[in-house]
Design a protein around this motif. Sequence first.
Motif, PDB file in Angstrom:
ATOM      1  N   ILE A  32      56.367 -33.428  15.746  1.00 39.71           N
ATOM      2  CA  ILE A  32      56.448 -31.993  16.023  1.00 39.71           C
ATOM      3  C   ILE A  32      57.909 -31.577  16.193  1.00 39.71           C
ATOM      4  N   TRP A  48      54.225 -24.938  13.089  1.00 40.37           N
ATOM      5  CA  TRP A  48      54.573 -26.358  13.108  1.00 40.37           C
ATOM      6  C   TRP A  48      53.290 -27.169  13.278  1.00 40.37           C
ATOM      7  N   TRP A  49      53.380 -28.481  13.007  1.00 33.76           N
ATOM      8  CA  TRP A  49      52.219 -29.332  13.283  1.00 33.76           C
ATOM      9  C   TRP A  49      51.780 -29.172  14.735  1.00 33.76           C
ATOM     10  N   ASN A  50      50.477 -29.197  14.955  1.00 39.83           N
ATOM     11  CA  ASN A  50      49.964 -29.323  16.319  1.00 39.83           C
ATOM     12  C   ASN A  50      49.238 -30.659  16.431  1.00 39.83           C
TER      13      ASN A  50
END
Length: 221
Positions: A32, A48-50
Motif C-alpha cells: 500500500i 490505492w490497494w486496500n
Amino acid sequence: MPYRKELFVFDDGKPIPAVVRNYHEGDFDELIAIQAECFPPPFPSDLWWNKEQLQNHVTLFPDGALCLEINGELAGSLTGLCVNFDPAHPVHTWDEITDSGYIRNHDPEGNTLYIVDISIRPKYRKFGLGQLMMQSMYHVVIEKKLDRLLGGGRMPGYHRLAAELSADEYLGKVVSGNLKDPVISFLLKCGRTPVTIVENYLDDEESCGYSVLMEWKNPFK
C-alpha cells in the motif's frame, strides 16, 4: 506453485542482489505504501490497494501476486488474474475485467493471464524492474500453459496530441518509433504487442480514457 527467482539488478553498473517472489499478507502495508508513492495526491487515496483486495490476490490467485525485493525492501509489485478472453470480442473496461481490483472473477480455467496492476517505487525505476517483473509473469503464463498475457496499457502522452491525432494515429506513431509514450513504449520493450484500442477503459485524463490492449503470446502454444 510458489515463485521465487534470485537475480541481480544494476545501479550505475553495480550489481545488487534482488529476488522476485510471491507477495503475502506480511507485505500488505508495504504494498500500500508503494501505491502511495506511485500515485501521490491529487490521485485519490481510496484508489490505492486496500487490504481486502490484497487478501483476495493472495487467496484467489497467489501465483499472480508477485513482488520484487531489494536489500529487504519491496521495490515493486505486479498483480494478475486468469480470465477467459475471446479475441473476437476484446472490448472491456478495467473495472469489468479485474472486478475493480478485487479479482473475485478469477477463473482457474481461464486461457489468459490478465495484468491488474504494476507499480514500481520511483527511486527504483532506473533499475529496469518493470521488465524483470513482466518476464517473471511470462514464466507463470508458460508454467500454467495459458494462451497469453494480456493487459490494458495507458497512453499518458496522448492528451498532449489528442487535438491533432486520433488514438489509433497516436498508437501508430508510437509503434513506428516516431513518438515515445511512457507506458506503451515500455510495454513494447517488454515484448507486448497491441491488440486493439479500447475507449473508456479507465477514468484517465492523461490517456483521454483510452487504453491499448497489449498481449504477449505463449510461444509454446
